[in-house]
Design a protein around this motif. Structure first.
Motif, PDB file in Angstrom:
ATOM      1  N   SER A   1      69.273 -68.129 -14.262  1.00  0.00           N
ATOM      2  CA  SER A   1      69.917 -67.795 -15.514  1.00  0.00           C
ATOM      3  C   SER A   1      71.314 -67.576 -15.499  1.00  0.00           C
ATOM      4  O   SER A   1      71.980 -66.673 -14.539  1.00  0.00           O
ATOM      5  CB  SER A   1      69.308 -66.844 -16.407  1.00  0.00           C
ATOM      6  OG  SER A   1      70.068 -66.545 -17.744  1.00  0.00           O
TER       7      SER A   1
ATOM      8  N   HIS B   1      73.237 -65.941 -17.331  1.00  0.00           N
ATOM      9  CA  HIS B   1      73.314 -64.626 -18.044  1.00  0.00           C
ATOM     10  C   HIS B   1      73.145 -63.470 -17.161  1.00  0.00           C
ATOM     11  O   HIS B   1      72.557 -63.556 -16.136  1.00  0.00           O
ATOM     12  CB  HIS B   1      72.476 -64.209 -19.139  1.00  0.00           C
ATOM     13  CG  HIS B   1      72.548 -65.240 -20.188  1.00  0.00           C
ATOM     14  ND1 HIS B   1      73.411 -65.241 -21.215  1.00  0.00           N
ATOM     15  CD2 HIS B   1      71.680 -66.252 -20.648  1.00  0.00           C
ATOM     16  CE1 HIS B   1      73.331 -66.008 -22.303  1.00  0.00           C
ATOM     17  NE2 HIS B   1      72.521 -66.684 -21.986  1.00  0.00           N
TER      18      HIS B   1
ATOM     19  N   PHE C   1      73.058 -58.630 -22.627  1.00  0.00           N
ATOM     20  CA  PHE C   1      71.647 -58.092 -23.285  1.00  0.00           C
ATOM     21  C   PHE C   1      72.049 -56.866 -23.901  1.00  0.00           C
ATOM     22  O   PHE C   1      71.106 -56.296 -24.374  1.00  0.00           O
ATOM     23  CB  PHE C   1      70.414 -58.446 -22.878  1.00  0.00           C
ATOM     24  CG  PHE C   1      70.204 -59.963 -22.264  1.00  0.00           C
ATOM     25  CD1 PHE C   1      69.666 -60.823 -23.203  1.00  0.00           C
ATOM     26  CD2 PHE C   1      70.418 -60.369 -20.894  1.00  0.00           C
ATOM     27  CE1 PHE C   1      69.386 -61.959 -22.822  1.00  0.00           C
ATOM     28  CE2 PHE C   1      70.509 -61.540 -20.773  1.00  0.00           C
ATOM     29  CZ  PHE C   1      69.801 -62.631 -21.552  1.00  0.00           C
TER      30      PHE C   1
ATOM     31  N   LEU D   1      69.886 -60.843 -13.264  1.00  0.00           N
ATOM     32  CA  LEU D   1      68.547 -61.118 -13.579  1.00  0.00           C
ATOM     33  C   LEU D   1      67.565 -61.359 -12.585  1.00  0.00           C
ATOM     34  O   LEU D   1      66.553 -60.762 -12.367  1.00  0.00           O
ATOM     35  CB  LEU D   1      68.157 -61.958 -14.819  1.00  0.00           C
ATOM     36  CG  LEU D   1      69.202 -61.844 -16.001  1.00  0.00           C
ATOM     37  CD1 LEU D   1      68.495 -62.727 -17.143  1.00  0.00           C
ATOM     38  CD2 LEU D   1      69.184 -60.600 -16.475  1.00  0.00           C
TER      39      LEU D   1
ATOM     40  N   THR E   1      63.058 -64.992 -19.335  1.00  0.00           N
ATOM     41  CA  THR E   1      64.527 -64.814 -19.582  1.00  0.00           C
ATOM     42  C   THR E   1      64.952 -66.545 -20.108  1.00  0.00           C
ATOM     43  O   THR E   1      64.224 -67.387 -19.998  1.00  0.00           O
ATOM     44  CB  THR E   1      65.134 -64.626 -18.233  1.00  0.00           C
ATOM     45  OG1 THR E   1      65.094 -65.855 -17.230  1.00  0.00           O
ATOM     46  CG2 THR E   1      64.727 -63.367 -17.640  1.00  0.00           C
TER      47      THR E   1
ATOM     48  N   THR F   1      64.094 -56.160 -20.729  1.00  0.00           N
ATOM     49  CA  THR F   1      63.388 -57.362 -20.542  1.00  0.00           C
ATOM     50  C   THR F   1      63.020 -58.007 -21.948  1.00  0.00           C
ATOM     51  O   THR F   1      62.899 -59.198 -21.704  1.00  0.00           O
ATOM     52  CB  THR F   1      62.275 -57.102 -19.555  1.00  0.00           C
ATOM     53  OG1 THR F   1      61.343 -56.290 -20.074  1.00  0.00           O
ATOM     54  CG2 THR F   1      62.573 -56.770 -18.132  1.00  0.00           C
TER      55      THR F   1
ATOM     56  N   MET G   1      65.527 -59.958 -23.277  1.00  0.00           N
ATOM     57  CA  MET G   1      65.742 -61.176 -22.529  1.00  0.00           C
ATOM     58  C   MET G   1      64.503 -62.213 -22.917  1.00  0.00           C
ATOM     59  O   MET G   1      64.830 -63.379 -23.172  1.00  0.00           O
ATOM     60  CB  MET G   1      65.716 -60.623 -21.179  1.00  0.00           C
ATOM     61  CG  MET G   1      66.891 -60.094 -20.540  1.00  0.00           C
ATOM     62  SD  MET G   1      66.521 -59.259 -19.031  1.00  0.00           S
ATOM     63  CE  MET G   1      67.841 -58.030 -19.075  1.00  0.00           C
TER      64      MET G   1
ATOM     65  N   ALA H   1      65.305 -65.829 -24.819  1.00  0.00           N
ATOM     66  CA  ALA H   1      64.699 -67.082 -24.090  1.00  0.00           C
ATOM     67  C   ALA H   1      64.025 -68.007 -25.328  1.00  0.00           C
ATOM     68  O   ALA H   1      64.001 -68.820 -25.315  1.00  0.00           O
ATOM     69  CB  ALA H   1      63.765 -66.681 -23.109  1.00  0.00           C
TER      70      ALA H   1
ATOM     71  N   TYR I   1      69.824 -67.157 -27.241  1.00  0.00           N
ATOM     72  CA  TYR I   1      70.575 -66.317 -26.901  1.00  0.00           C
ATOM     73  C   TYR I   1      71.532 -66.081 -28.125  1.00  0.00           C
ATOM     74  O   TYR I   1      71.381 -64.903 -28.864  1.00  0.00           O
ATOM     75  CB  TYR I   1      71.327 -66.426 -25.586  1.00  0.00           C
ATOM     76  CG  TYR I   1      72.443 -65.490 -25.457  1.00  0.00           C
ATOM     77  CD1 TYR I   1      71.931 -64.151 -24.942  1.00  0.00           C
ATOM     78  CD2 TYR I   1      73.750 -65.387 -25.645  1.00  0.00           C
ATOM     79  CE1 TYR I   1      72.971 -63.021 -24.752  1.00  0.00           C
ATOM     80  CE2 TYR I   1      74.373 -64.492 -25.628  1.00  0.00           C
ATOM     81  CZ  TYR I   1      74.163 -63.222 -25.105  1.00  0.00           C
ATOM     82  OH  TYR I   1      75.171 -62.265 -24.936  1.00  0.00           O
TER      83      TYR I   1
END
Length: 354
Positions: A7, A9, A14, A226, A288, A309, A312, A316, A320
């Motif tokens: 990812s 990200h 987040f 992540l 994720t 989490t 995330m 997903a 996002y």
């Protein structure tokens, strides 16, 4: 079963600012009277949770997590007299042994004893868990019975009051069956008997999985990338009857609606090899952005902690940017957040199944 997904990200993506007064300290007066942010369509709509049946259609399948929260929090003293605060993470099946988080001024050594609630003794067997952060203890009787008699409701760390009789009732789903969770599957707390009956009348089918929610569900991700995060493990079971119900739902063109991220986690863990498979096992799946969902079409979920989490996972599932927009809407609209807070209904971002 860990499945790290590449990812772009970072954890900071987040994060969000939440006014502290929006953290719900108590549940709504009635379960189904909480608010529901309907994000199943192109534009979000502010609703009440009891309106959910109108947002589903005959032939859809609601899947619930039927885990039961145990009174996992204990207070005690070591044989030296030092105070101990403990949270049982897991009861080992068929034994008198538990894994627990334990806070004390000085950690007890193997062979030491702890007296809990001035009612029963436990022997320290050693350290345990993936990183050795838990303690392995043996109780002097059935752990479930001792916890029920002497434990406290394990309210989340962001709830400031001590547990009371109302928490014993409301931090538990109306269909809780299988004991073992130390945190509630909170999206399911909004369902009451009347709402379940109305859903059945509408032709919405219902099925169950079991996933014993662990305390790791509240932990923020403390690494920036992540792929560096080590996901906590939880035990789950998907019965054959639920596999059959999902197949029947697919055959009639219905949608699989997971009630809560724990239900989604169980279903998608059981389908990592392709088809949904019945059985019981551990999962440390880390969902994720980039994850390919195989089972769940819609998700009923509460609002989650920053940098968690679960943030995330919902990103997903719904996308996002979509989640960022919905959380901004919820904060502006003064929705109530976290375990005793309000809910939202999400549609999966992917247009087709893998």
């Amino acid at each position: 079963m860990s499945t790290p997904i590449a990812s772009a990200h970072t954890v900071a993506d987040f994060d969000f600012e939440l006014p502290p007064e929006l953290i719900a300290q108590h549940p709504a007066a009635e379960r189904s009277a909480s608010r529901l942010l309907d994000a199943s369509g192109p534009e979000p709509a502010d609703r009440v949770f009891r309106e959910l049946p109108a947002l589903l259609q005959a032939g859809d399948l609601l899947v619930f997590n039927n885990t039961r929260v145990i009174k996992a929090r204990l207070y005690g003293v070591k044989s030296s007299g030092g105070a101990v605060e403990a949270l049982v993470e897991r009861v080992l099946p068929g034994t008198q042994e538990v894994w627990m988080h334990l806070r004390a001024s000085k950690s007890p050594k193997p062979g030491g004893r702890v007296r809990f609630a001035d009612a029963f003794d436990a022997e320290v067997l050693g350290r345990c868990g993936p990183d050795g952060g838990l303690f392995h203890l043996r109780f002097g009787g059935d752990p479930f019975a001792l916890l029920e008699a002497h434990g406290h409701v394990p309210l989340p760390p962001y709830i400031s009051h001590a547990d009371g009789e109302d928490d014993e009732r409301r931090y538990q789903t109306v269909f809780a069956k299988e004991p073992g969770a130390v945190a509630a599957p909170t999206a399911a707390l909004h369902f009451d008997a009347a709402l379940l009956a109305r859903l059945a009348e509408r032709g919405v089918e219902q099925a169950h999985v079991t996933l014993h929610v662990g305390a790791g569900t509240f932990q923020p991700v403390r690494v920036e990338q992540l792929t560096d995060h080590r996901m906590h493990s939880e035990w789950f079971e998907v019965p054959q009857s639920t596999v059959d119900a999902v197949a029947a739902c697919r055959a009639r063109g219905g949608r699989v609606v997971a009630v809560g991220t724990t239900t989604l986690r169980a279903l998608e863990s059981a389908a990592l090899v392709g088809e949904l498979q019945a059985g019981a096992r551990e999962t440390d799946i880390f969902i994720t952005p980039g994850f390919e969902f195989r089972v769940v079409d819609r998700l009923v979920t509460n609002f989650h902690l920053p940098r968690s989490t679960l943030m995330m996972l919902v990103s997903a599932f719904a996308g996002y940017e979509r989640i960022r927009s919905l959380y901004a809407h919820a904060i502006t609209g003064r929705y109530r957040f976290f375990s005793y807070g309000d809910a939202m209904l999400l549609s999966r971002a992917q247009a087709t199944r893998p």
